[in-house]
Scaffold this motif. Structure first.
Motif, mmCIF file in Angstrom:
data_model
loop_
_atom_site.group_PDB
_atom_site.id
_atom_site.type_symbol
_atom_site.label_atom_id
_atom_site.label_comp_id
_atom_site.label_asym_id
_atom_site.label_seq_id
_atom_site.Cartn_x
_atom_site.Cartn_y
_atom_site.Cartn_z
ATOM 1 N N ASN A 168 12.904 -14.551 56.788
ATOM 2 C CA ASN A 168 12.701 -13.360 57.408
ATOM 3 C C ASN A 168 13.148 -13.238 58.685
ATOM 4 O O ASN A 168 12.551 -12.757 59.649
ATOM 5 N N ALA A 169 14.060 -14.316 58.945
ATOM 6 C CA ALA A 169 14.718 -14.499 60.401
ATOM 7 C C ALA A 169 13.736 -14.941 61.604
ATOM 8 O O ALA A 169 14.032 -14.582 62.686
ATOM 9 N N ILE A 170 12.784 -15.431 61.192
ATOM 10 C CA ILE A 170 11.907 -16.195 62.316
ATOM 11 C C ILE A 170 12.730 -17.371 62.848
ATOM 12 O O ILE A 170 12.788 -17.464 64.041
ATOM 13 N N HIS A 208 21.251 -14.065 53.868
ATOM 14 C CA HIS A 208 21.362 -12.573 53.431
ATOM 15 C C HIS A 208 20.124 -12.286 52.708
ATOM 16 O O HIS A 208 19.675 -12.895 51.589
ATOM 17 N N VAL A 209 19.321 -11.350 53.039
ATOM 18 C CA VAL A 209 17.931 -10.729 52.415
ATOM 19 C C VAL A 209 18.369 -9.361 52.092
ATOM 20 O O VAL A 209 18.560 -8.521 52.905
ATOM 21 N N TYR A 210 18.412 -9.284 50.710
ATOM 22 C CA TYR A 210 18.734 -8.174 50.020
ATOM 23 C C TYR A 210 20.139 -7.346 50.906
ATOM 24 O O TYR A 210 20.191 -6.132 51.139
ATOM 25 N N GLY A 211 21.121 -8.129 50.971
ATOM 26 C CA GLY A 211 22.445 -7.871 51.526
ATOM 27 C C GLY A 211 22.368 -7.972 52.907
ATOM 28 O O GLY A 211 23.610 -7.654 53.576
ATOM 29 N N LEU A 212 21.391 -7.974 53.610
ATOM 30 C CA LEU A 212 21.189 -7.887 55.127
ATOM 31 C C LEU A 212 21.578 -9.337 55.882
ATOM 32 O O LEU A 212 20.604 -10.185 55.596
ATOM 33 N N ASP A 213 22.503 -9.332 56.731
ATOM 34 C CA ASP A 213 22.472 -10.819 57.439
ATOM 35 C C ASP A 213 21.585 -11.063 58.413
ATOM 36 O O ASP A 213 21.316 -10.111 59.412
ATOM 37 N N THR A 214 20.810 -11.824 58.332
ATOM 38 C CA THR A 214 19.765 -12.260 59.044
ATOM 39 C C THR A 214 20.279 -12.399 60.795
ATOM 40 O O THR A 214 19.338 -12.415 61.607
ATOM 41 N N ALA A 226 20.248 -6.081 64.848
ATOM 42 C CA ALA A 226 20.000 -4.854 64.780
ATOM 43 C C ALA A 226 19.357 -4.757 63.521
ATOM 44 O O ALA A 226 18.680 -3.687 63.263
ATOM 45 N N LEU A 227 19.075 -5.543 62.658
ATOM 46 C CA LEU A 227 18.743 -5.644 61.140
ATOM 47 C C LEU A 227 17.220 -6.227 61.340
ATOM 48 O O LEU A 227 16.808 -6.213 59.949
ATOM 49 N N LEU A 228 16.950 -6.720 62.223
ATOM 50 C CA LEU A 228 15.701 -7.676 62.106
ATOM 51 C C LEU A 228 14.535 -6.793 61.607
ATOM 52 O O LEU A 228 13.742 -7.380 60.812
ATOM 53 N N LEU A 229 14.337 -5.666 62.086
ATOM 54 C CA LEU A 229 13.217 -4.916 61.394
ATOM 55 C C LEU A 229 13.136 -4.524 60.061
ATOM 56 O O LEU A 229 12.137 -4.817 59.508
ATOM 57 N N GLN A 230 14.287 -4.222 59.673
ATOM 58 C CA GLN A 230 14.581 -3.860 58.059
ATOM 59 C C GLN A 230 14.304 -5.120 57.442
ATOM 60 O O GLN A 230 13.782 -4.945 56.229
ATOM 61 N N ILE A 231 14.898 -6.496 58.134
ATOM 62 C CA ILE A 231 14.604 -7.559 57.163
ATOM 63 C C ILE A 231 13.136 -7.834 56.851
ATOM 64 O O ILE A 231 12.601 -8.402 55.898
ATOM 65 N N ARG A 232 12.476 -7.686 57.977
ATOM 66 C CA ARG A 232 11.010 -8.093 57.954
ATOM 67 C C ARG A 232 10.099 -7.191 57.223
ATOM 68 O O ARG A 232 9.025 -7.320 56.945
ATOM 69 N N GLN A 233 10.769 -5.777 57.163
ATOM 70 C CA GLN A 233 9.974 -4.905 56.358
ATOM 71 C C GLN A 233 10.120 -5.421 54.978
ATOM 72 O O GLN A 233 9.463 -5.151 53.884
#
Length: 285
Positions: free
Chosen positions: A59-61, A70-76, A80-87
């Motif tokens: 989760n990009a810690i 990649h978390v559900y297709g999102l590059d850690t 700009a995607l950090l909030l989405q990834i941690r949700q």
């Protein structure tokens, strides 16, 4: 990355930064791993093998030095995607006291949704649902510091659930708990996976905990040395012992009997399965 994949690790390299006097420490070099959506995966290994470092990439810690996660297709690596990834991926750590921030249980569970800007009426519903899921609804007005270790950890899990993640990563969540607390937390994790289809990644060095998962990934010295169902992994007794790990007592019993010349399978993990295996063998003898 396949559509059914929750987390995809590709050629991951990670170095802990050095200083003027000490060089950087490499943990991974070209690590590959995929976690299927809805699965329950235990990542097993001795202390210092890299399993917690890997969990913090989910989760990009921590961010890759090389390769990608990649978390559900999102590059850690994309800030700009950090909030989405941690949700999408919530983290639960060893010490629940470090995750409890309020003096009332329900306020603590509401903390993360409030910070995400969730409307108050939705927060109330999420908090109640989360506490019911972990079996702590009746304690909603209690002070967290008066609860047992297992209850505190279930509150920490509820706080993550209230964020509505698709995946929960638990890093040694039972390390500071007594046997009863450990039992409570593990039952909660299993139920969330089976009944709510939440993807679970459990970081542990306890064999009985790993046996609860559908898949076990064994790490040693920053690499993966075994990957399969618990029965497939724990039947590799010599490989695990060489990596400084034990196997369930039932597997070890069957292993020692095999060494004495008895043709017994090593797939029995529970006491009941082991007893059935021995009973069947004796009946044929």
């Amino acid at each position: 990355m396949r559509e059914s994949c929750a987390i995809s690790v590709e050629q991951l390299t990670y170095d802990y930064p050095g200083s003027e006097d000490t060089p950087a420490i490499q943990v991974f070099e070209g690590l590959d791993l995929e976690v299927e959506e809805g699965s329950f995966v235990a990542v097993l290994g001795h202390n210092g093998c890299g399993k917690s470092t890997l969990a913090k990439h989910f989760n990009a810690i921590l961010l890759p030095t090389g390769g990608s996660v990649h978390v559900y297709g999102l590059d850690t690596r994309d800030e700009a995607l950090l909030l989405q990834i941690r949700q999408k991926v919530g983290m639960v750590f060893q010490n629940p006291d470090n995750q409890i921030v309020s003096n009332v249980v329900e306020e603590d569970v509401a903390f993360a949704p409030e910070n995400l800007g969730v409307p108050p009426e939705k927060i109330r519903r999420r908090v109640d649902e989360a506490l019911q899921l972990v079996g702590m609804y009746q304690y909603r007005e209690h002070a967290p510091h008066l609860l047992s270790g297992g209850q505190k950890q279930r509150i920490a899990i509820a706080g993550i659930i209230a964020m509505r993640p698709k995946c929960i990563v638990l890093d040694e969540p039972t390390a500071m708990l007594d046997p009863q607390g450990r039992k409570e937390v593990l039952a909660t994790i299993s139920r969330l996976n089976k009944e709510n289809q939440i993807t679970v990644v459990l970081i542990t060095h306890h064999m009985p905990e790993a046996c609860l998962a559908g898949r076990v990934v064994v790490m040693s010295d920053g690499g993966i040395i075994a990957d399969g169902t618990p029965k497939e992994v724990f039947s590799q007794v010599e490989l695990l012992r060489a990596a400084g790990l034990t196997v369930p007592e039932t597997t070890m019993l069957l292993y020692e009997l095999r060494k004495e010349g008895y043709n017994l399978p090593l797939s029995a993990l529970s006491v009941e399965e082991c007893a059935q295996t021995l009973r069947a063998f004796l009946a044929e003898a």
